[in-house]
Write a protein that holds these residues in place. Structure first.
Motif, PDB file in Angstrom:
ATOM      1  N   GLU A 251      39.548  37.476  31.890  1.00  0.00           N
ATOM      2  CA  GLU A 251      38.975  36.760  30.751  1.00  0.00           C
ATOM      3  C   GLU A 251      38.724  35.332  31.198  1.00  0.00           C
ATOM      4  O   GLU A 251      39.655  34.590  31.508  1.00  0.00           O
ATOM      5  CB  GLU A 251      39.957  36.783  29.583  1.00  0.00           C
ATOM      6  CG  GLU A 251      39.395  36.210  28.319  1.00  0.00           C
ATOM      7  CD  GLU A 251      40.343  36.424  27.155  1.00  0.00           C
ATOM      8  OE1 GLU A 251      40.876  35.411  26.672  1.00  0.00           O
ATOM      9  OE2 GLU A 251      40.553  37.577  26.754  1.00  0.00           O
ATOM     10  N   PHE A 252      37.457  34.954  31.292  1.00  0.00           N
ATOM     11  CA  PHE A 252      37.106  33.629  31.777  1.00  0.00           C
ATOM     12  C   PHE A 252      37.369  32.568  30.722  1.00  0.00           C
ATOM     13  O   PHE A 252      37.173  32.785  29.537  1.00  0.00           O
ATOM     14  CB  PHE A 252      35.627  33.573  32.182  1.00  0.00           C
ATOM     15  CG  PHE A 252      35.315  34.429  33.374  1.00  0.00           C
ATOM     16  CD1 PHE A 252      35.789  34.091  34.627  1.00  0.00           C
ATOM     17  CD2 PHE A 252      34.555  35.571  33.242  1.00  0.00           C
ATOM     18  CE1 PHE A 252      35.501  34.880  35.733  1.00  0.00           C
ATOM     19  CE2 PHE A 252      34.254  36.364  34.335  1.00  0.00           C
ATOM     20  CZ  PHE A 252      34.737  36.015  35.580  1.00  0.00           C
TER      21      PHE A 252
ATOM     22  N   PRO B  54      33.174  41.068  35.164  1.00  0.00           N
ATOM     23  CA  PRO B  54      31.925  40.914  34.429  1.00  0.00           C
ATOM     24  C   PRO B  54      30.936  40.052  35.217  1.00  0.00           C
ATOM     25  O   PRO B  54      31.341  39.239  36.047  1.00  0.00           O
ATOM     26  CB  PRO B  54      32.339  40.216  33.131  1.00  0.00           C
ATOM     27  CG  PRO B  54      33.749  39.826  33.278  1.00  0.00           C
ATOM     28  CD  PRO B  54      34.307  40.465  34.497  1.00  0.00           C
ATOM     29  N   THR B  55      29.658  40.230  34.947  1.00  0.00           N
ATOM     30  CA  THR B  55      28.664  39.354  35.559  1.00  0.00           C
ATOM     31  C   THR B  55      28.894  37.943  35.035  1.00  0.00           C
ATOM     32  O   THR B  55      29.588  37.740  34.033  1.00  0.00           O
ATOM     33  CB  THR B  55      27.237  39.793  35.191  1.00  0.00           C
ATOM     34  OG1 THR B  55      27.068  39.634  33.782  1.00  0.00           O
ATOM     35  CG2 THR B  55      26.964  41.234  35.608  1.00  0.00           C
ATOM     36  N   ALA B  56      28.314  36.965  35.714  1.00  0.00           N
ATOM     37  CA  ALA B  56      28.453  35.577  35.256  1.00  0.00           C
ATOM     38  C   ALA B  56      27.931  35.448  33.823  1.00  0.00           C
ATOM     39  O   ALA B  56      28.552  34.802  32.988  1.00  0.00           O
ATOM     40  CB  ALA B  56      27.706  34.645  36.191  1.00  0.00           C
TER      41      ALA B  56
ATOM     42  N   VAL C 187      28.889  34.497  28.121  1.00  0.00           N
ATOM     43  CA  VAL C 187      28.662  34.885  26.724  1.00  0.00           C
ATOM     44  C   VAL C 187      29.992  35.134  26.031  1.00  0.00           C
ATOM     45  O   VAL C 187      30.231  34.656  24.920  1.00  0.00           O
ATOM     46  CB  VAL C 187      27.738  36.116  26.630  1.00  0.00           C
ATOM     47  CG1 VAL C 187      27.740  36.697  25.226  1.00  0.00           C
ATOM     48  CG2 VAL C 187      26.330  35.745  27.058  1.00  0.00           C
ATOM     49  N   GLU C 188      30.879  35.840  26.693  1.00  0.00           N
ATOM     50  CA  GLU C 188      32.189  36.129  26.111  1.00  0.00           C
ATOM     51  C   GLU C 188      32.962  34.831  25.840  1.00  0.00           C
ATOM     52  O   GLU C 188      33.561  34.660  24.781  1.00  0.00           O
ATOM     53  CB  GLU C 188      32.975  37.026  27.070  1.00  0.00           C
ATOM     54  CG  GLU C 188      34.317  37.460  26.541  1.00  0.00           C
ATOM     55  CD  GLU C 188      35.036  38.346  27.544  1.00  0.00           C
ATOM     56  OE1 GLU C 188      36.200  38.051  27.829  1.00  0.00           O
ATOM     57  OE2 GLU C 188      34.421  39.303  28.036  1.00  0.00           O
TER      58      GLU C 188
ATOM     59  N   VAL D 222      31.428  32.950  22.876  1.00  0.00           N
ATOM     60  CA  VAL D 222      31.772  33.572  21.596  1.00  0.00           C
ATOM     61  C   VAL D 222      33.202  33.193  21.206  1.00  0.00           C
ATOM     62  O   VAL D 222      33.462  32.838  20.052  1.00  0.00           O
ATOM     63  CB  VAL D 222      31.592  35.111  21.653  1.00  0.00           C
ATOM     64  CG1 VAL D 222      32.216  35.779  20.443  1.00  0.00           C
ATOM     65  CG2 VAL D 222      30.113  35.459  21.768  1.00  0.00           C
ATOM     66  N   ARG D 223      34.132  33.229  22.162  1.00  0.00           N
ATOM     67  CA  ARG D 223      35.519  32.833  21.858  1.00  0.00           C
ATOM     68  C   ARG D 223      35.573  31.388  21.373  1.00  0.00           C
ATOM     69  O   ARG D 223      36.255  31.075  20.402  1.00  0.00           O
ATOM     70  CB  ARG D 223      36.411  33.000  23.086  1.00  0.00           C
ATOM     71  CG  ARG D 223      36.950  34.383  23.280  1.00  0.00           C
ATOM     72  CD  ARG D 223      38.132  34.414  24.239  1.00  0.00           C
ATOM     73  NE  ARG D 223      37.918  33.655  25.448  1.00  0.00           N
ATOM     74  CZ  ARG D 223      37.302  34.106  26.552  1.00  0.00           C
ATOM     75  NH1 ARG D 223      36.846  35.331  26.580  1.00  0.00           N
ATOM     76  NH2 ARG D 223      37.156  33.344  27.607  1.00  0.00           N
ATOM     77  N   GLU D 224      34.853  30.479  22.067  1.00  0.00           N
ATOM     78  CA  GLU D 224      34.839  29.069  21.668  1.00  0.00           C
ATOM     79  C   GLU D 224      34.226  28.900  20.282  1.00  0.00           C
ATOM     80  O   GLU D 224      34.742  28.132  19.461  1.00  0.00           O
ATOM     81  CB  GLU D 224      34.047  28.241  22.672  1.00  0.00           C
ATOM     82  CG  GLU D 224      34.761  28.002  23.969  1.00  0.00           C
ATOM     83  CD  GLU D 224      33.961  27.106  24.895  1.00  0.00           C
ATOM     84  OE1 GLU D 224      33.080  26.360  24.420  1.00  0.00           O
ATOM     85  OE2 GLU D 224      34.223  27.141  26.107  1.00  0.00           O
ATOM     86  N   ALA D 225      33.133  29.611  20.029  1.00  0.00           N
ATOM     87  CA  ALA D 225      32.456  29.494  18.735  1.00  0.00           C
ATOM     88  C   ALA D 225      33.349  30.000  17.607  1.00  0.00           C
ATOM     89  O   ALA D 225      33.436  29.381  16.545  1.00  0.00           O
ATOM     90  CB  ALA D 225      31.139  30.266  18.763  1.00  0.00           C
TER      91      ALA D 225
END
Length: 79
Positions: free
Chosen positions: A3-4, A38-40, A45-46, A49-52
């Protein structure tokens, strides 16, 4: 699966932050050689979405946000 985590205030490019996180995960054994990450673009995107969601944005706000982000943004490493 890794999880980046993005830290926009670090002064390090987004791509380099992703590389460092993968390297660290390999060192710690969280990832092993041959594991798929996952790709960059997927990672960015993930993380966005977490930040948003942490900022309190709902599904409608997220749609508007992603409609405003150019498709090539993740490929260029701009975040």
């Amino acid at each position: 699966m890794i999880e980046f985590i993005l830290d926009r205030g670090s002064g390090v490019s987004t791509y380099l932050r992703l590389v460092h996180q993968v390297e660290q995960a390999l060192r710690l054994g969280t990832l092993r050689p041959g594991d798929q990450v996952p790709t960059a673009r997927e990672g960015l995107v993930e993380a966005w979405v977490r930040e948003a969601r942490a900022a309190g944005l709902d599904q409608e706000d997220l749609r508007a946000l992603f409609a405003a982000v150019p498709a090539d943004t993740a490929k260029e490493g701009v975040a």
